[in-house]
Design an enzyme around this catalytic site. Structure first.
Site, PDB file in Angstrom:
ATOM      1  N   LYS A  38      -2.141   7.240  13.073  1.00  0.00           N
ATOM      2  CA  LYS A  38      -3.766   7.448  12.647  1.00  0.00           C
ATOM      3  C   LYS A  38      -4.530   8.486  13.300  1.00  0.00           C
ATOM      4  O   LYS A  38      -5.692   8.667  13.192  1.00  0.00           O
ATOM      5  CB  LYS A  38      -3.933   6.146  14.196  1.00  0.00           C
ATOM      6  CG  LYS A  38      -3.797   4.735  13.789  1.00  0.00           C
ATOM      7  CD  LYS A  38      -4.250   4.425  12.699  1.00  0.00           C
ATOM      8  CE  LYS A  38      -3.973   2.531  12.429  1.00  0.00           C
ATOM      9  NZ  LYS A  38      -4.395   2.245  11.564  1.00  0.00           N
ATOM     10  N   SER A  84      -7.362   4.674  15.283  1.00  0.00           N
ATOM     11  CA  SER A  84      -7.362   3.224  16.357  1.00  0.00           C
ATOM     12  C   SER A  84      -7.432   4.465  17.775  1.00  0.00           C
ATOM     13  O   SER A  84      -8.269   5.500  17.077  1.00  0.00           O
ATOM     14  CB  SER A  84      -6.051   2.836  16.325  1.00  0.00           C
ATOM     15  OG  SER A  84      -5.835   2.749  17.387  1.00  0.00           O
ATOM     16  N   ILE A 134      -8.300  -5.495  19.611  1.00  0.00           N
ATOM     17  CA  ILE A 134      -9.007  -6.483  19.091  1.00  0.00           C
ATOM     18  C   ILE A 134      -7.655  -8.095  19.274  1.00  0.00           C
ATOM     19  O   ILE A 134      -6.336  -7.293  18.790  1.00  0.00           O
ATOM     20  CB  ILE A 134      -9.284  -5.757  17.508  1.00  0.00           C
ATOM     21  CG1 ILE A 134     -10.486  -4.844  17.946  1.00  0.00           C
ATOM     22  CG2 ILE A 134     -10.057  -7.285  16.828  1.00  0.00           C
ATOM     23  CD1 ILE A 134     -11.418  -4.680  18.548  1.00  0.00           C
ATOM     24  N   VAL A 180       0.525  -1.189  -0.392  1.00  0.00           N
ATOM     25  CA  VAL A 180      -0.163   0.308   0.053  1.00  0.00           C
ATOM     26  C   VAL A 180       0.525   1.525  -0.381  1.00  0.00           C
ATOM     27  O   VAL A 180       0.456   1.832  -0.748  1.00  0.00           O
ATOM     28  CB  VAL A 180      -1.271   0.170   1.743  1.00  0.00           C
ATOM     29  CG1 VAL A 180      -2.274  -0.763   1.091  1.00  0.00           C
ATOM     30  CG2 VAL A 180       0.337   0.039   2.419  1.00  0.00           C
ATOM     31  N   TYR A 193       2.467   5.371  16.190  1.00  0.00           N
ATOM     32  CA  TYR A 193       1.232   4.909  15.723  1.00  0.00           C
ATOM     33  C   TYR A 193      -0.260   5.582  15.496  1.00  0.00           C
ATOM     34  O   TYR A 193      -0.824   5.965  14.869  1.00  0.00           O
ATOM     35  CB  TYR A 193       0.781   3.861  16.328  1.00  0.00           C
ATOM     36  CG  TYR A 193      -0.255   2.461  15.909  1.00  0.00           C
ATOM     37  CD1 TYR A 193       0.062   1.945  14.861  1.00  0.00           C
ATOM     38  CD2 TYR A 193      -1.076   3.019  17.222  1.00  0.00           C
ATOM     39  CE1 TYR A 193      -1.075   1.010  14.617  1.00  0.00           C
ATOM     40  CE2 TYR A 193      -2.154   1.958  16.598  1.00  0.00           C
ATOM     41  CZ  TYR A 193      -2.063   1.171  15.603  1.00  0.00           C
ATOM     42  OH  TYR A 193      -3.443   0.614  15.736  1.00  0.00           O
ATOM     43  N   ALA A 204       0.603   9.196  15.708  1.00  0.00           N
ATOM     44  CA  ALA A 204       0.253  10.171  15.103  1.00  0.00           C
ATOM     45  C   ALA A 204      -0.522   9.989  13.638  1.00  0.00           C
ATOM     46  O   ALA A 204      -0.949  10.380  12.578  1.00  0.00           O
ATOM     47  CB  ALA A 204       1.816  10.341  15.021  1.00  0.00           C
TER      48      ALA A 204
HETATM   49  N1  LIG Z   1      -6.321  -5.196  16.533  1.00  0.00           N
HETATM   50  C1  LIG Z   1      -6.184  -4.051  17.383  1.00  0.00           C
HETATM   51  O1  LIG Z   1      -6.528  -4.081  18.430  1.00  0.00           O
HETATM   52  C2  LIG Z   1      -6.507  -2.942  16.271  1.00  0.00           C
HETATM   53  C3  LIG Z   1      -6.880  -2.342  16.810  1.00  0.00           C
HETATM   54  C4  LIG Z   1      -6.983  -0.140  16.577  1.00  0.00           C
HETATM   55  C5  LIG Z   1      -7.010  -0.223  14.980  1.00  0.00           C
HETATM   56  N2  LIG Z   1      -6.440  -1.283  14.172  1.00  0.00           N
HETATM   57  C6  LIG Z   1      -6.372  -1.391  12.555  1.00  0.00           C
HETATM   58  O2  LIG Z   1      -7.028  -2.295  11.951  1.00  0.00           O
HETATM   59  C7  LIG Z   1      -5.711  -2.463  11.064  1.00  0.00           C
HETATM   60  C8  LIG Z   1      -5.644  -4.462  11.095  1.00  0.00           C
HETATM   61  O3  LIG Z   1      -5.250  -4.662  11.716  1.00  0.00           O
HETATM   62  P1  LIG Z   1      -5.178  -5.650  12.384  1.00  0.00           P
HETATM   63  O4  LIG Z   1      -5.085  -5.748  13.436  1.00  0.00           O
HETATM   64  O5  LIG Z   1      -6.015  -6.806  11.724  1.00  0.00           O
HETATM   65  O6  LIG Z   1      -3.522  -6.373  11.564  1.00  0.00           O
HETATM   66  P2  LIG Z   1      -3.316  -7.818  11.144  1.00  0.00           P
HETATM   67  O7  LIG Z   1      -1.328  -7.417  11.339  1.00  0.00           O
HETATM   68  O8  LIG Z   1      -3.404  -8.718  11.287  1.00  0.00           O
HETATM   69  O9  LIG Z   1      -3.630  -7.138   9.367  1.00  0.00           O
HETATM   70  C9  LIG Z   1      -2.823  -6.570   8.711  1.00  0.00           C
HETATM   71  C10 LIG Z   1      -3.183  -6.861   7.558  1.00  0.00           C
HETATM   72  O10 LIG Z   1      -2.025  -5.309   6.710  1.00  0.00           O
HETATM   73  C11 LIG Z   1      -1.105  -6.014   5.566  1.00  0.00           C
HETATM   74  N3  LIG Z   1      -0.148  -5.144   5.379  1.00  0.00           N
HETATM   75  C12 LIG Z   1       0.357  -4.195   6.077  1.00  0.00           C
HETATM   76  N4  LIG Z   1       1.588  -3.704   5.808  1.00  0.00           N
HETATM   77  C13 LIG Z   1       1.018  -3.872   4.555  1.00  0.00           C
HETATM   78  C14 LIG Z   1       1.317  -2.771   3.573  1.00  0.00           C
HETATM   79  N5  LIG Z   1       2.549  -1.884   3.361  1.00  0.00           N
HETATM   80  N6  LIG Z   1       0.329  -2.924   2.230  1.00  0.00           N
HETATM   81  C15 LIG Z   1      -0.208  -4.366   2.537  1.00  0.00           C
HETATM   82  N7  LIG Z   1      -0.506  -4.878   3.426  1.00  0.00           N
HETATM   83  C16 LIG Z   1       0.271  -4.455   4.439  1.00  0.00           C
HETATM   84  C17 LIG Z   1      -0.514  -6.986   6.432  1.00  0.00           C
HETATM   85  O11 LIG Z   1      -0.017  -8.046   6.116  1.00  0.00           O
HETATM   86  C18 LIG Z   1      -1.925  -7.819   7.283  1.00  0.00           C
HETATM   87  O12 LIG Z   1      -2.577  -8.585   6.728  1.00  0.00           O
HETATM   88  C19 LIG Z   1      -4.758  -2.026  11.001  1.00  0.00           C
HETATM   89  O13 LIG Z   1      -4.889  -0.541  10.685  1.00  0.00           O
HETATM   90  C20 LIG Z   1      -4.368  -1.331  12.884  1.00  0.00           C
HETATM   91  O14 LIG Z   1      -3.161  -0.345  13.181  1.00  0.00           O
HETATM   92  C21 LIG Z   1      -6.488  -2.816  15.048  1.00  0.00           C
END
Ligand SMILES: NC(=O)c1ccc[n+]([C@@H]2O[C@H](COP(=O)([O-])OP(=O)(O)OC[C@H]3O[C@@H](n4cnc5c(N)ncnc54)[C@H](O)[C@@H]3O)[C@@H](O)[C@H]2O)c1
Length: 254
Positions: free
Chosen positions: A160, A143, A189, A68, A156, A158
């Site tokens: 978000k 987030s 999560i 991305v 992180y 900043a």
């Molecule tokens: N898990 C939590 O507690 C939580 C809380 C708040 C926000 N988030 C946000 O939710 C989103 C998903 O998180 P998640 O917990 O499912 O994490 P995850 O690591 O399970 O999934 C993230 C996905 O993004 C992909 N990814 C990472 N860098 C990439 C890149 N440069 N190009 C393409 N794909 C890329 C990874 O391969 C992975 O499949 C994120 O933006 C995270 O910041 C997660």
């Protein structure tokens, strides 16, 4: 009989971060609601698994193995969609370091993935929706860190916070064309991202987050996917420029 406003039959969604966690759960749920889903991620085997899950359930999925942070890759993948009704920009990485130990390269990487990656997806999606005169929905992933900050969360948080700014700004700019832009700000999560913490630290954080939630537990990716679906579909037709917080009621007092 499903509620009509949640029916995405005939619509196309593009989901970044679709190889795992919240992205995969969202891609699968959008497909279950009837959308054709374009799944994008760096993780090719994970992408294939998501696509297989969607197809096994009778849905339609395409995969885009991409980074991305590469605008051209995002542009080509989005342009390959015949139409685009929904963009869910979910890909992200976690990073934690104290302010005084944060290196330029940490900040650059986190901003590149968590902010610029979302920006590119939003720009390409909005351009295509405008060109196709589609009253689409763009969903970004922020987030709970945007509300609280907290130790280690400089890079992180900043990135978000920048996603929230992007969401509100773009919502104000494309709203008159019927395009809605909203952010999701989940609490803790259980996903591969949080599982990457070492076991002891994770158990400690999960226990703390569970205690702080009126619901007494942390969240599951499928519960955030429900918020993504709500923002993606007509059920949220009068909602734009908002941040929705599937966080179990947790407000983190550091
Ligand atoms: N898990 C939590 O507690 C939580 C809380 C708040 C926000 N988030 C946000 O939710 C989103 C998903 O998180 P998640 O917990 O499912 O994490 P995850 O690591 O399970 O999934 C993230 C996905 O993004 C992909 N990814 C990472 N860098 C990439 C890149 N440069 N190009 C393409 N794909 C890329 C990874 O391969 C992975 O499949 C994120 O933006 C995270 O910041 C997660």
């Amino acid at each position: 009989m499903p509620v009509k406003a949640y029916d995405l039959t005939g619509r196309t969604a593009f989901v970044t971060g679709a190889a795992g966690g919240i992205g995969r759960a969202s891609a699968v749920l959008l497909a279950e609601a009837g959308a054709t889903v374009h799944c994008a991620d760096l993780d090719a085997p994970g992408l294939d698994e998501t696509a297989r899950t969607i197809k096994d359930a009778g849905g339609t999925a395409y995969t885009h193995h991409l980074d991305v942070t590469d605008r051209e890759q995002i542009r080509r993948a989005v342009a390959s969609c015949e139409r685009l009704d929904v963009m869910a920009a979910i890909a992200g990485i976690m990073h934690s370091s104290p302010v005084l130990e944060t290196r330029d390269e940490d900040l650059d990487r986190v901003l590149a993935v968590n902010f610029k990656g979302v920006l590119y997806a939003c720009q390409e999606a909005a351009r295509l929706m405008l060109a196709q005169q589609i009253r689409g929905s763009i969903v970004t992933m922020a987030s709970g860190a945007v509300d609280t900050g907290g130790p280690g969360l400089l890079c992180y948080g900043a990135a978000k916070a920048a996603v929230v700014q992007l969401t509100k700004t773009l919502a104000g700019e494309v709203g008159r064309h019927g395009i809605r832009v909203n952010a999701v700000a989940p609490g803790w999560i259980r996903t591969p991202m949080t599982d990457r913490h070492d076991t002891e630290a994770q158990a400690h954080t999960e226990a703390r987050m569970s205690r702080m939630s009126p619901l007494g537990r942390v969240g599951e990716p499928e519960e955030v996917a429900q918020t993504v679906l709500y923002l993606a579909c007509d059920a949220s037709s009068f909602t734009t420029g908002q941040i929705l917080r599937p966080n179990g009621g947790v407000a983190m007092p550091w």
